[in-house]
Design an enzyme around this catalytic site. Structure first.
Site, PDB file in Angstrom:
ATOM      1  NE  ARG A  46      -2.871   0.438   3.369  1.00 32.36           N
ATOM      2  CZ  ARG A  46      -2.192   0.677   4.511  1.00 32.36           C
ATOM      3  NH1 ARG A  46      -1.516   1.802   4.661  1.00 32.36           N
ATOM      4  NH2 ARG A  46      -2.189  -0.204   5.484  1.00 32.36           N
ATOM      5  CE1 TYR A  98     -17.041  10.459 -16.129  1.00 30.89           C
ATOM      6  CE2 TYR A  98     -16.594  10.425 -13.776  1.00 30.89           C
ATOM      7  CZ  TYR A  98     -16.950   9.764 -14.940  1.00 30.89           C
ATOM      8  OH  TYR A  98     -17.223   8.433 -14.897  1.00 30.89           O
ATOM      9  CG  ASP A 170     -10.415  15.249 -15.165  1.00 31.28           C
ATOM     10  OD1 ASP A 170      -9.737  14.660 -16.028  1.00 31.28           O
ATOM     11  OD2 ASP A 170     -11.420  14.741 -14.633  1.00 31.28           O
ATOM     12  CE  LYS A 195     -13.190   7.009 -18.554  1.00 27.69           C
ATOM     13  NZ  LYS A 195     -13.571   8.273 -17.924  1.00 27.69           N
TER      14      LYS A 195
HETATM   15  C1  LIG Z   1     -13.973   8.682 -16.581  1.00 29.86           C
HETATM   16  C2  LIG Z   1     -13.616  10.010 -16.059  1.00 29.86           C
HETATM   17  C3  LIG Z   1     -13.344  10.206 -14.696  1.00 29.86           C
HETATM   18  C4  LIG Z   1     -13.483   9.098 -13.664  1.00 29.86           C
HETATM   19  O1  LIG Z   1     -12.564   8.086 -13.861  1.00 29.86           O
HETATM   20  P1  LIG Z   1     -12.807   6.529 -13.474  1.00 29.86           P
HETATM   21  O2  LIG Z   1     -11.549   5.893 -13.911  1.00 29.86           O
HETATM   22  O3  LIG Z   1     -14.022   6.095 -14.239  1.00 29.86           O
HETATM   23  O4  LIG Z   1     -13.035   6.489 -12.008  1.00 29.86           O
HETATM   24  C5  LIG Z   1     -12.944  11.467 -14.288  1.00 29.86           C
HETATM   25  N1  LIG Z   1     -12.841  12.486 -15.163  1.00 29.86           N
HETATM   26  C6  LIG Z   1     -13.117  12.338 -16.475  1.00 29.86           C
HETATM   27  C7  LIG Z   1     -12.964  13.500 -17.386  1.00 29.86           C
HETATM   28  C8  LIG Z   1     -13.510  11.096 -16.970  1.00 29.86           C
HETATM   29  O5  LIG Z   1     -13.783  10.962 -18.277  1.00 29.86           O
END
Ligand SMILES: *Cc1c(COP(=O)(O)O)cnc(C)c1O
Length: 377
Positions: A46, A98, A170, A195
């Site tokens: 961890r 998001y 983000d 993604k």
């Molecule tokens: C998918 C997404 C998230 C969240 O991510 P997870 O891996 O699904 O927890 C946060 N910000 C954006 C812009 C996203 O497309």
């Protein structure tokens, strides 16, 4: 080292002991100590794991940061960053963040008296007006989902600096291949690595990079305290994906540009949202701060019925949530990713019932355009 080379030689790219050119998967929870409290850099997975550490070094390099952190999901990454705040603090966020970030702020962290408000960060004057005496951070997303709104990162960095706020970006939609917010003045950059970074729809993960070692120390403390870490197998999968990030992003953008141009000319399409188009309101800002426009676009076919009809005819675009992988995906935000937002609010944001979102993949662009053409017919 140039960007494409960094994807291959950045971070820790080899196993120092054996010379293995892929980092081994250290599937282990604990490490032998030489004497009580004397260890060789790792004590418990961890706190630190060699496979995760290699990934954390790599993403720090790709985002031009000081330190990186890997989490079990994008939301675990965002939650951990929010834990830098104290009860009573206030955070300003991009108004079409998001959905998961919206839910985290409005349904979970609000219970801990972490206050928030949403503002159109593509309008800098609105941002300055929304800052309160308790505001500690500015959390932006650019481009956004599903209308690909663009926020000027450098301008946000100036506002953040003036008011003593942390600027958190983000960067999921752009990927570090096209856009590096830390170079533009941001303090923290984060990703849903599920993604583009993973890129193959086979892993859920989150990444954070910071440039200040004080913030890095705090984040590591919170990561170790709250425990939302990424496992070694998934860390390895991300590194494997990242080796082809540059190639994938180039191929995805070539296809996206062609599709956006095609849709913009189509008589049955009333609007196309893609930052690479000159008609997009954020085009010049996007051009100034990113080296590419990415693979997300949305377009309007007028009605829910028309959207349903079109989707049922597509062969190469899979109807699914998520984005950023090698295969093309299609979704209807009003009924899928944004269904939990009240209809009136959706209309305010411009998310119409006939809006279709594409995550463009790396298939042959001719096939993708022919597919859209026959479905629109
Ligand atoms: C998918 C997404 C998230 C969240 O991510 P997870 O891996 O699904 O927890 C946060 N910000 C954006 C812009 C996203 O497309």
């Amino acid at each position: 080292m140039r960007d494409k080379t960094k994807m291959i030689h950045g971070g820790i790219s080899k196993d120092e002991r054996t010379g293995a050119v892929s980092i081994p998967i250290y599937q282990v929870s604990t490490f032998e100590q030489e004497s009580a409290g004397q260890h060789r850099g790792y004590e418990y997975s961890r706190t630190g794991n060699p496979t995760r550490h290699a990934l954390e070094r790599l993403i720090a390099d790709l985002e031009s940061g000081e330190d990186g952190f890997a989490f079990a999901s994008g939301m675990a990454a965002i939650t951990t960053v929010m834990m830098l705040m104290d009860a009573g603090d206030h955070i300003l966020l991009t108004d079409d963040v998001y959905g998961g970030s919206y839910r985290l702020m409005s349904k979970v962290l609000n219970r801990f008296r972490l206050h928030h408000s949403f503002v159109d960060t593509s309008m800098p004057s609105e941002v300055e007006k929304a800052i309160t005496k308790d505001t500690k951070a500015l959390f932006i997303e650019t481009p956004t989902n599903p209308l690909l709104k663009i926020t000027d990162i450098e301008q946000m960095a100036r506002i953040a600096k003036k008011h003593g706020l942390l600027l958190i970006v983000d960067n999921t939609f752009a990927s570090p291949y096209w856009q590096r917010p830390l170079e533009l003045g941001a303090d923290i950059v984060l990703h849903s690595a599920t993604k583009y970074i993973g890129g193959h729809s086979d892993v859920v993960a989150g990444l954070v990079v910071v440039k200040d070692s004080g913030i890095a120390e705090k984040l590591h403390f919170i990561q170790n305290s709250t425990g939302g870490i990424l496992g070694p197998q998934d860390a390895w999968l991300l590194m494997r994906g990242m080796k082809t990030l540059a190639l994938r992003m180039e191929a995805i953008e070539n296809n996206s540009t062609r599709i956006a141009d095609y849709l913009e000319e189509h008589p049955k399409v009333s609007a196309v949202h893609y930052p690479g188009l000159k008609s997009h309101p954020g085009h010049n800002t996007a051009k100034g701060q990113a080296s590419g426009y990415g693979g997300m676009l949305s377009f309007d076919v007028g009605t829910e019925e028309a959207a349903d009809r079109l989707i049922s005819k597509l062969n190469y675009f899979t109807l699914a949530e998520s984005l950023g992988a090698v295969e093309s995906l299609v979704s209807v935000p009003a009924k899928m990713t944004h269904a939990s937002i009240p209809a009136a609010r959706r209309r305010e944001l411009g998310i119409t019932d006939g809006l279709i979102r594409l995550s463009v993949g790396i298939e042959d662009g001719d096939d993708l355009i022919e597919d859209l053409a026959q479905a629109l017919e």
